[in-house]
Design a protein around this motif. Structure first.
Motif, PDB file in Angstrom:
ATOM      1  N   MET A   1      16.771   3.686  22.247  1.00 49.19           N
ATOM      2  CA  MET A   1      16.046   2.933  23.240  1.00 49.19           C
ATOM      3  C   MET A   1      14.656   3.521  23.457  1.00 49.19           C
ATOM      4  SD  MET A   1      17.393   1.755  26.855  1.00 49.19           S
ATOM      5  CE  MET A   1      17.270   0.053  27.049  1.00 49.19           C
ATOM      6  N   ALA A   2      14.523   4.813  23.337  1.00 47.85           N
ATOM      7  CA  ALA A   2      13.215   5.436  23.505  1.00 47.85           C
ATOM      8  C   ALA A   2      12.277   5.053  22.367  1.00 47.85           C
ATOM      9  CB  ALA A   2      13.365   6.954  23.585  1.00 47.85           C
ATOM     10  N   THR A   3      12.848   4.849  21.175  1.00 51.25           N
ATOM     11  CA  THR A   3      11.992   4.472  20.049  1.00 51.25           C
ATOM     12  C   THR A   3      11.480   3.048  20.191  1.00 51.25           C
ATOM     13  OG1 THR A   3      13.912   3.803  18.765  1.00 51.25           O
ATOM     14  CG2 THR A   3      13.103   6.063  18.459  1.00 51.25           C
ATOM     15  N   GLU A   4      12.252   2.174  20.818  1.00 48.70           N
ATOM     16  CA  GLU A   4      11.799   0.809  21.028  1.00 48.70           C
ATOM     17  C   GLU A   4      10.605   0.776  21.962  1.00 48.70           C
ATOM     18  OE1 GLU A   4      15.005  -1.576  22.358  1.00 48.70           O
ATOM     19  OE2 GLU A   4      16.222  -1.187  20.599  1.00 48.70           O
ATOM     20  N   GLN A   5      10.603   1.602  22.975  1.00 49.22           N
ATOM     21  CA  GLN A   5       9.489   1.632  23.909  1.00 49.22           C
ATOM     22  C   GLN A   5       8.250   2.222  23.246  1.00 49.22           C
ATOM     23  OE1 GLN A   5      10.884   3.766  27.322  1.00 49.22           O
ATOM     24  NE2 GLN A   5      11.809   1.960  28.240  1.00 49.22           N
ATOM     25  N   SER A   6       8.408   3.224  22.441  1.00 50.28           N
ATOM     26  CA  SER A   6       7.236   3.824  21.801  1.00 50.28           C
ATOM     27  C   SER A   6       6.635   2.890  20.749  1.00 50.28           C
ATOM     28  CB  SER A   6       7.599   5.168  21.171  1.00 50.28           C
ATOM     29  OG  SER A   6       8.521   4.967  20.119  1.00 50.28           O
ATOM     30  N   ASN A   7       7.452   2.066  20.119  1.00 45.39           N
ATOM     31  CA  ASN A   7       6.933   1.120  19.131  1.00 45.39           C
ATOM     32  C   ASN A   7       6.187  -0.038  19.788  1.00 45.39           C
ATOM     33  OD1 ASN A   7       7.892   2.558  16.965  1.00 45.39           O
ATOM     34  ND2 ASN A   7       9.784   1.389  16.816  1.00 45.39           N
ATOM     35  N   SER A   8       6.545  -0.391  21.008  1.00 46.72           N
ATOM     36  CA  SER A   8       5.927  -1.528  21.661  1.00 46.72           C
ATOM     37  C   SER A   8       4.604  -1.156  22.342  1.00 46.72           C
ATOM     38  CB  SER A   8       6.878  -2.140  22.691  1.00 46.72           C
ATOM     39  OG  SER A   8       7.100  -1.215  23.740  1.00 46.72           O
ATOM     40  N   ARG A   9       4.313   0.121  22.477  1.00 46.41           N
ATOM     41  CA  ARG A   9       3.076   0.543  23.126  1.00 46.41           C
ATOM     42  C   ARG A   9       1.912   0.468  22.139  1.00 46.41           C
ATOM     43  NH1 ARG A   9       3.680   5.719  26.658  1.00 46.41           N
ATOM     44  NH2 ARG A   9       1.806   4.779  27.497  1.00 46.41           N
ATOM     45  N   LEU A  10       0.758   0.137  22.654  1.00 47.07           N
ATOM     46  CA  LEU A  10      -0.433   0.069  21.823  1.00 47.07           C
ATOM     47  C   LEU A  10      -1.049   1.459  21.690  1.00 47.07           C
ATOM     48  CD1 LEU A  10      -2.238  -3.127  23.115  1.00 47.07           C
ATOM     49  CD2 LEU A  10      -1.143  -2.798  20.929  1.00 47.07           C
ATOM     50  N   THR A  11      -1.357   1.826  20.501  1.00 48.49           N
ATOM     51  CA  THR A  11      -2.079   3.070  20.293  1.00 48.49           C
ATOM     52  C   THR A  11      -3.574   2.761  20.294  1.00 48.49           C
ATOM     53  OG1 THR A  11      -2.063   2.829  17.895  1.00 48.49           O
ATOM     54  CG2 THR A  11      -0.203   4.006  18.903  1.00 48.49           C
ATOM     55  N   ALA A  12      -4.374   3.792  20.370  1.00 51.91           N
ATOM     56  CA  ALA A  12      -5.824   3.599  20.382  1.00 51.91           C
ATOM     57  C   ALA A  12      -6.301   3.010  19.056  1.00 51.91           C
ATOM     58  CB  ALA A  12      -6.518   4.917  20.672  1.00 51.91           C
ATOM     59  N   ALA A  13      -5.682   3.440  17.965  1.00 49.48           N
ATOM     60  CA  ALA A  13      -6.081   2.924  16.657  1.00 49.48           C
ATOM     61  C   ALA A  13      -5.756   1.435  16.517  1.00 49.48           C
ATOM     62  CB  ALA A  13      -5.398   3.718  15.559  1.00 49.48           C
ATOM     63  N   SER A  14      -4.586   1.017  16.998  1.00 49.98           N
ATOM     64  CA  SER A  14      -4.248  -0.401  16.895  1.00 49.98           C
ATOM     65  C   SER A  14      -5.101  -1.238  17.847  1.00 49.98           C
ATOM     66  CB  SER A  14      -2.765  -0.618  17.174  1.00 49.98           C
ATOM     67  OG  SER A  14      -2.447  -0.293  18.504  1.00 49.98           O
ATOM     68  N   LEU A  15      -5.431  -0.689  18.995  1.00 51.14           N
ATOM     69  CA  LEU A  15      -6.310  -1.399  19.919  1.00 51.14           C
ATOM     70  C   LEU A  15      -7.703  -1.573  19.315  1.00 51.14           C
ATOM     71  CD1 LEU A  15      -6.363  -2.625  22.726  1.00 51.14           C
ATOM     72  CD2 LEU A  15      -7.133  -0.423  23.597  1.00 51.14           C
ATOM     73  N   LEU A  16      -8.188  -0.550  18.626  1.00 50.43           N
ATOM     74  CA  LEU A  16      -9.470  -0.676  17.940  1.00 50.43           C
ATOM     75  C   LEU A  16      -9.392  -1.669  16.782  1.00 50.43           C
ATOM     76  CD1 LEU A  16     -10.889   2.942  17.875  1.00 50.43           C
ATOM     77  CD2 LEU A  16     -11.810   0.969  19.071  1.00 50.43           C
ATOM     78  N   GLY A  17      -8.234  -1.779  16.162  1.00 51.13           N
ATOM     79  CA  GLY A  17      -8.058  -2.778  15.107  1.00 51.13           C
ATOM     80  C   GLY A  17      -8.173  -4.190  15.657  1.00 51.13           C
ATOM     81  N   TYR A  18      -7.562  -4.430  16.807  1.00 54.59           N
ATOM     82  CA  TYR A  18      -7.677  -5.745  17.444  1.00 54.59           C
ATOM     83  C   TYR A  18      -9.111  -6.008  17.894  1.00 54.59           C
ATOM     84  CZ  TYR A  18      -2.589  -5.942  17.549  1.00 54.59           C
ATOM     85  OH  TYR A  18      -1.270  -5.973  17.198  1.00 54.59           O
ATOM     86  N   LEU A  19      -9.768  -4.974  18.390  1.00 54.64           N
ATOM     87  CA  LEU A  19     -11.159  -5.119  18.813  1.00 54.64           C
ATOM     88  C   LEU A  19     -12.052  -5.424  17.613  1.00 54.64           C
ATOM     89  CD1 LEU A  19     -13.209  -4.918  21.120  1.00 54.64           C
ATOM     90  CD2 LEU A  19     -13.391  -2.483  20.618  1.00 54.64           C
TER      91      LEU A  19
END
Length: 91
Positions: A1-19
């Motif tokens: 269950m802890a891994t599901e929460q960590s996978n759903s969070r946005l990292t800075a790198a993925s946020l920059l990818g969307y930007l």
């Protein structure tokens, strides 16, 4: 269950990818709008009639308003993208 929460969070790198995708999309809209103005300007020059001059004037008016609003959004997002890519090591 802890891994599901960590996978759903946005990292800075993925946020920059969307930007980056957002900035590229807005820059593409800017380029296409300038292409429209150039095309209508070329047609107005070739036709040389008052009718196409009216189309050119109204197109420049509307596209100018669109480009000004687009640049208000695009320039700060581009600055954030450049600074973010310098700050975040994985981007």
């Amino acid at each position: 269950m802890a891994t599901e929460q960590s996978n759903s969070r946005l990292t800075a790198a993925s946020l920059l990818g969307y930007l980056r995708i957002l900035v590229y999309t807005l820059a593409t809209l800017l380029a296409l709008s300038l292409l429209v103005v150039g095309t209508i300007g070329l047609i107005a020059e070739l036709k040389g009639s008052w009718h196409w001059q009216i189309h050119l004037e109204s197109t420049i008016s509307y596209i100018g308003l669109f480009v000004s609003r687009l640049l208000v959004v695009l320039v700060p997002l581009f600055v954030v993208l450049v600074v973010g890519r310098r700050v975040v090591p994985d981007a």
